[in-house]
Design an enzyme around this catalytic site. Structure first.
Site, PDB file in Angstrom:
ATOM      1  N   GLY A   1      50.891  39.469 -95.743  1.00 52.14           N
ATOM      2  CA  GLY A   1      51.689  40.676 -95.734  1.00 52.14           C
ATOM      3  C   GLY A   1      51.836  41.218 -97.144  1.00 52.14           C
ATOM      4  O   GLY A   1      51.833  40.461 -98.118  1.00 52.14           O
ATOM      5  N   CYS A   2      51.970  42.530 -97.267  1.00 48.90           N
ATOM      6  CA  CYS A   2      52.014  43.138 -98.601  1.00 48.90           C
ATOM      7  C   CYS A   2      53.253  42.715 -99.383  1.00 48.90           C
ATOM      8  O   CYS A   2      53.162  42.378-100.573  1.00 48.90           O
ATOM      9  CB  CYS A   2      51.931  44.663 -98.485  1.00 48.90           C
ATOM     10  SG  CYS A   2      53.151  45.419 -97.379  1.00 48.90           S
ATOM     11  N   ASN A   3      54.422  42.696 -98.734  1.00 46.13           N
ATOM     12  CA  ASN A   3      55.629  42.228 -99.416  1.00 46.13           C
ATOM     13  C   ASN A   3      55.493  40.765 -99.824  1.00 46.13           C
ATOM     14  O   ASN A   3      55.973  40.346-100.883  1.00 46.13           O
ATOM     15  CB  ASN A   3      56.848  42.380 -98.500  1.00 46.13           C
ATOM     16  CG  ASN A   3      57.170  43.820 -98.187  1.00 46.13           C
ATOM     17  OD1 ASN A   3      57.175  44.665 -99.065  1.00 46.13           O
ATOM     18  ND2 ASN A   3      57.439  44.105 -96.921  1.00 46.13           N
TER      19      ASN A   3
END
Length: 358
Positions: free
Chosen positions: A160-162
């Site tokens: 995931g980007c976060n």
């Protein structure tokens, strides 16, 4: 599997932001040949109607996301909503096709099926090699084991980007034992593209411009168990993190401010050395000079992460600030970087180190 030669790529979900960004990078990859492009509701339209910036593919007609269109390629990228990739990957395997499958969704990231059920619901589709080459493992000060796990992989789960932003910010301190893995706090400023392309009222320009709005507050964000999983990989016995993302009026980018309790008796010099040794030779993760802090503008369009670190001696905490482009290093760039390793190609091939400014 293809090694050291050109490879064909099919992209499922080509009309979305993640699919479009993956195509942008692959168009400039010297070994990639673009094959079938598929979509769900957009099937039958041309890619140019959804990705007008991808001029070389503007006239390509989107096919339905069906296995018959994906099979026969060397690589299949699944840029699909969470919960959809598992079924497509299983159907591909049932045909006897054995491409390298790269999942940009969450279906194969988590090791713990119970955590998948708690945060996503439904049946867990299984765990794939994790597509964060810089991920540290216990006893490591420089990432090596994760790259070894990706070498020759035929299945890749992109983080995931976060998760990428918070992991890169905190893991050197965990691995070096200079910060406590409990009582972690992360507050993020997120660009709107991270919410996907589906039309929703709170994502309209009239609602979002001039506003900052938190979401998934109070431990409900689906990236929390993945962050904890990564920090355990770096050596934490138990992880406790308060994670709060905030939408801010920019189209792309993440600025993640994460803090951790300093291990008593640890000097600021030891903290600095932990981050320096972890990222000294990393092509995409750059530790900034002391007193210098990253901005999302500096990584727009680039597959880089910029990290700043400092010690707040009065609070007894280490402060890290990490900037990434959520669509590049946070998604498509991480996917291509991991794919390069899987195919035996240079890790940086086809990936931009420089951002776009102003």
């Amino acid at each position: 599997m293809v090694m050291h030669m050109s490879f064909s790529v099919a992209v499922a979900g080509a009309s979305g932001y993640a699919g479009g960004e993956t195509l942008r990078l692959l168009l400039n990859h010297p070994e990639a040949r673009i094959g079938a492009l598929t979509a769900n509701a957009s099937a039958g339209t041309t890619l140019g109607e959804h990705q007008p910036h991808l001029r070389r593919l503007a006239e390509v007609r989107l096919l339905p996301t069906e296995v018959e269109h994906l099979a026969g390629h060397d690589v299949v990228v699944l840029a699909l909503p969470h919960g959809a990739s598992g079924a497509v990957a299983a159907a591909l395997a049932a045909t006897g096709a054995d491409p390298v499958v790269v999942d940009l969704g969450a279906d194969h990231r988590l090791v713990d099926a119970a955590e998948w059920a708690a945060y996503y619901g439904g049946e867990h589709a299984g765990t794939w090699p994790y597509g964060l080459p810089e991920l540290l493992h216990p006893g490591e000060r420089v990432a090596a084991a994760q790259r070894a796990a990706l070498a020759g992989a035929t299945r890749i789960a992109v983080p995931g980007c976060n998760v990428t932003a918070v992991t890169l910010g905190l893991q050197p301190g965990i691995a070096a034992g200079v910060v406590e893995p409990e009582d972690l706090v992360a507050v993020l400023a997120n660009g709107y593209s991270g919410a996907g392309r589906s039309p929703k009222t709170h994502l309209l320009a009239s609602e979002a411009l001039g506003a900052a709005a938190p979401y998934a507050v109070g431990g409900t964000h689906r990236h929390i168990p993945e962050i904890a999983q990564n920090l355990r990989s770096a050596g934490a016995a138990r992880v406790s993190i308060s994670f709060t993302p905030t939408l801010v009026p920019m189209s792309r980018g993440i600025l993640a401010t994460a803090t951790a309790r300093l291990v008593p008796g640890t000097s600021p010099a030891a903290v600095r050395e932990a981050w320096e040794s972890a990222y000294a030779d990393e092509p995409f993760v750059h530790l900034l000079p002391e007193g210098t802090w990253p901005s999302t503008a500096a990584v727009a369009g680039a597959s880089t992460a910029l990290v700043g670190v400092a010690v707040d001696e009065r609070a007894g905490r280490v402060v890290t600030v990490t900037a990434i482009d959520n669509l590049v290093k946070g998604t498509a760039g991480g996917a291509v970087q991991s794919l390069n390793l899987a195919l035996g190609l240079p890790e940086t091939l086809g990936l931009p180190l420089e951002g776009v400014a102003p």
